[in-house]
Design a protein around this motif. Sequence first.
Motif, PDB file in Angstrom:
ATOM      1  N   LEU A 138       3.314   1.853  23.896  1.00  0.00           N
ATOM      2  CA  LEU A 138       3.842   1.672  22.542  1.00  0.00           C
ATOM      3  C   LEU A 138       5.236   1.060  22.571  1.00  0.00           C
ATOM      4  N   PHE A 139       5.522   0.262  21.536  1.00  0.00           N
ATOM      5  CA  PHE A 139       6.873  -0.246  21.310  1.00  0.00           C
ATOM      6  C   PHE A 139       7.036  -0.525  19.827  1.00  0.00           C
ATOM      7  N   THR A 140       8.273  -0.491  19.346  1.00  0.00           N
ATOM      8  CA  THR A 140       8.560  -0.887  17.969  1.00  0.00           C
ATOM      9  C   THR A 140       9.259  -2.232  18.012  1.00  0.00           C
ATOM     10  N   ALA A 141       9.018  -3.027  16.960  1.00  0.00           N
ATOM     11  CA  ALA A 141       9.567  -4.381  16.946  1.00  0.00           C
ATOM     12  C   ALA A 141       9.724  -4.898  15.529  1.00  0.00           C
ATOM     13  N   LEU A 142      10.513  -5.950  15.432  1.00  0.00           N
ATOM     14  CA  LEU A 142      10.713  -6.670  14.181  1.00  0.00           C
ATOM     15  C   LEU A 142       9.966  -7.991  14.276  1.00  0.00           C
ATOM     16  N   GLN A 143       9.191  -8.287  13.257  1.00  0.00           N
ATOM     17  CA  GLN A 143       8.512  -9.578  13.211  1.00  0.00           C
ATOM     18  C   GLN A 143       9.429 -10.595  12.543  1.00  0.00           C
ATOM     19  N   LEU A 144       9.110 -11.855  12.718  1.00  0.00           N
ATOM     20  CA  LEU A 144       9.948 -12.938  12.212  1.00  0.00           C
ATOM     21  C   LEU A 144       9.325 -13.584  10.985  1.00  0.00           C
ATOM     22  N   PRO A 145      10.160 -14.133  10.107  1.00  0.00           N
ATOM     23  CA  PRO A 145       9.598 -14.912   8.997  1.00  0.00           C
ATOM     24  C   PRO A 145       8.876 -16.147   9.551  1.00  0.00           C
ATOM     25  N   SER A 146       7.862 -16.599   8.848  1.00  0.00           N
ATOM     26  CA  SER A 146       7.054 -17.728   9.345  1.00  0.00           C
ATOM     27  C   SER A 146       7.873 -18.997   9.552  1.00  0.00           C
ATOM     28  N   ARG A 147       8.868 -19.241   8.696  1.00  0.00           N
ATOM     29  CA  ARG A 147       9.687 -20.453   8.873  1.00  0.00           C
ATOM     30  C   ARG A 147      10.441 -20.409  10.200  1.00  0.00           C
ATOM     31  N   LEU A 148      10.893 -19.227  10.597  1.00  0.00           N
ATOM     32  CA  LEU A 148      11.610 -19.082  11.859  1.00  0.00           C
ATOM     33  C   LEU A 148      10.641 -19.183  13.036  1.00  0.00           C
ATOM     34  N   THR A 149       9.472 -18.596  12.896  1.00  0.00           N
ATOM     35  CA  THR A 149       8.460 -18.701  13.953  1.00  0.00           C
ATOM     36  C   THR A 149       8.151 -20.163  14.241  1.00  0.00           C
ATOM     37  N   GLN A 150       8.026 -20.972  13.202  1.00  0.00           N
ATOM     38  CA  GLN A 150       7.760 -22.402  13.391  1.00  0.00           C
ATOM     39  C   GLN A 150       8.931 -23.086  14.095  1.00  0.00           C
ATOM     40  N   GLN A 151      10.149 -22.763  13.702  1.00  0.00           N
ATOM     41  CA  GLN A 151      11.336 -23.339  14.332  1.00  0.00           C
ATOM     42  C   GLN A 151      11.362 -22.999  15.826  1.00  0.00           C
ATOM     43  N   ILE A 152      10.976 -21.787  16.157  1.00  0.00           N
ATOM     44  CA  ILE A 152      10.987 -21.352  17.559  1.00  0.00           C
ATOM     45  C   ILE A 152       9.879 -22.040  18.351  1.00  0.00           C
ATOM     46  N   THR A 153       8.683 -22.116  17.803  1.00  0.00           N
ATOM     47  CA  THR A 153       7.595 -22.757  18.552  1.00  0.00           C
ATOM     48  C   THR A 153       7.898 -24.234  18.791  1.00  0.00           C
ATOM     49  N   ASP A 154       8.709 -24.837  17.948  1.00  0.00           N
ATOM     50  CA  ASP A 154       9.094 -26.240  18.142  1.00  0.00           C
ATOM     51  C   ASP A 154       9.979 -26.437  19.373  1.00  0.00           C
ATOM     52  N   GLY A 204       5.626 -24.352  34.438  1.00  0.00           N
ATOM     53  CA  GLY A 204       5.458 -22.995  34.959  1.00  0.00           C
ATOM     54  C   GLY A 204       5.775 -21.915  33.943  1.00  0.00           C
ATOM     55  N   ALA A 205       6.068 -22.308  32.695  1.00  0.00           N
ATOM     56  CA  ALA A 205       6.345 -21.323  31.647  1.00  0.00           C
ATOM     57  C   ALA A 205       5.052 -20.977  30.917  1.00  0.00           C
ATOM     58  N   ARG A 206       4.823 -19.684  30.699  1.00  0.00           N
ATOM     59  CA  ARG A 206       3.717 -19.235  29.849  1.00  0.00           C
ATOM     60  C   ARG A 206       4.366 -18.832  28.521  1.00  0.00           C
ATOM     61  N   TRP A 207       4.345 -19.773  27.564  1.00  0.00           N
ATOM     62  CA  TRP A 207       5.032 -19.597  26.292  1.00  0.00           C
ATOM     63  C   TRP A 207       4.374 -18.505  25.455  1.00  0.00           C
ATOM     64  N   SER A 208       5.186 -17.685  24.815  1.00  0.00           N
ATOM     65  CA  SER A 208       4.664 -16.645  23.923  1.00  0.00           C
ATOM     66  C   SER A 208       4.059 -17.303  22.693  1.00  0.00           C
ATOM     67  N   PRO A 209       2.829 -16.953  22.325  1.00  0.00           N
ATOM     68  CA  PRO A 209       2.233 -17.539  21.126  1.00  0.00           C
ATOM     69  C   PRO A 209       2.943 -17.028  19.873  1.00  0.00           C
ATOM     70  N   PRO A 210       2.867 -17.775  18.775  1.00  0.00           N
ATOM     71  CA  PRO A 210       3.580 -17.399  17.546  1.00  0.00           C
ATOM     72  C   PRO A 210       3.329 -15.962  17.093  1.00  0.00           C
ATOM     73  N   GLU A 211       2.097 -15.480  17.223  1.00  0.00           N
ATOM     74  CA  GLU A 211       1.785 -14.124  16.742  1.00  0.00           C
ATOM     75  C   GLU A 211       2.415 -13.026  17.613  1.00  0.00           C
ATOM     76  N   LYS A 212       2.927 -13.381  18.779  1.00  0.00           N
ATOM     77  CA  LYS A 212       3.562 -12.385  19.648  1.00  0.00           C
ATOM     78  C   LYS A 212       5.086 -12.474  19.645  1.00  0.00           C
ATOM     79  N   LEU A 213       5.651 -13.387  18.897  1.00  0.00           N
ATOM     80  CA  LEU A 213       7.103 -13.497  18.840  1.00  0.00           C
ATOM     81  C   LEU A 213       7.667 -12.336  18.029  1.00  0.00           C
ATOM     82  N   HIS A 214       8.559 -11.572  18.628  1.00  0.00           N
ATOM     83  CA  HIS A 214       9.132 -10.395  17.972  1.00  0.00           C
ATOM     84  C   HIS A 214      10.428 -10.006  18.665  1.00  0.00           C
TER      85      HIS A 214
END
Length: 182
Positions: A3-19, A26-36
């Motif tokens: 278990l862990f607690t976390a804060l999710q991000l607004p969708s506009r920020l998630t898009q900015q980050i995935t960009d 060699g990087a395994r990028w975190s998918p948008p739904e796992k960004l927290h």
Amino acid sequence: MILFTALQLPSRLTQQITDVQRGVSGARWSPPEKLHITTAYYGEVDDDHAEALDFELARHPLPGFELQLEGAGHFGHMEPHALWLGVKESPALLRLHEHCKHAARRAGVKMDKRKYHPHLTLAYLKSTTPLERVIAFEKRLSRFNCAPFLVDEMILFSSHRKARGGNLYREEASYPMLITSG
């Protein structure tokens, strides 16, 4: 279950980050739904203690607050193993982390003693990831800064290991925060 607690991000920020998740072989990028942003990691917790933790986390709602991401870095000294975005200093986030620790203590859940370092994990790295790519990535994002966003909810997640790829996260509970009009 883990278990862990976390804060999710607004969708506009998630898009900015995935960009910006690019440029490091060699990087395994975190998918948008796992960004927290993790507020507390509880580790392996049995069902009885998980129920007590849920009760304790919900018992005293905290006020909402604004948060901002800035800068980038990596974990691992000789061999980097993860890339992250930093979280701008926030007394409210530290209070939330302390709330989570106290809730865990009251629920009888033993937490890791490591110092809390708020961040958003962007990627996990293979041991073969070229160090110069990590350095170039950090330079490119050294001035990363997002607009402040409202934190009005914390989520309790369970993490389940999969045979391949990253863990599967499942939302177990949600803790709305109090929003006051100024």
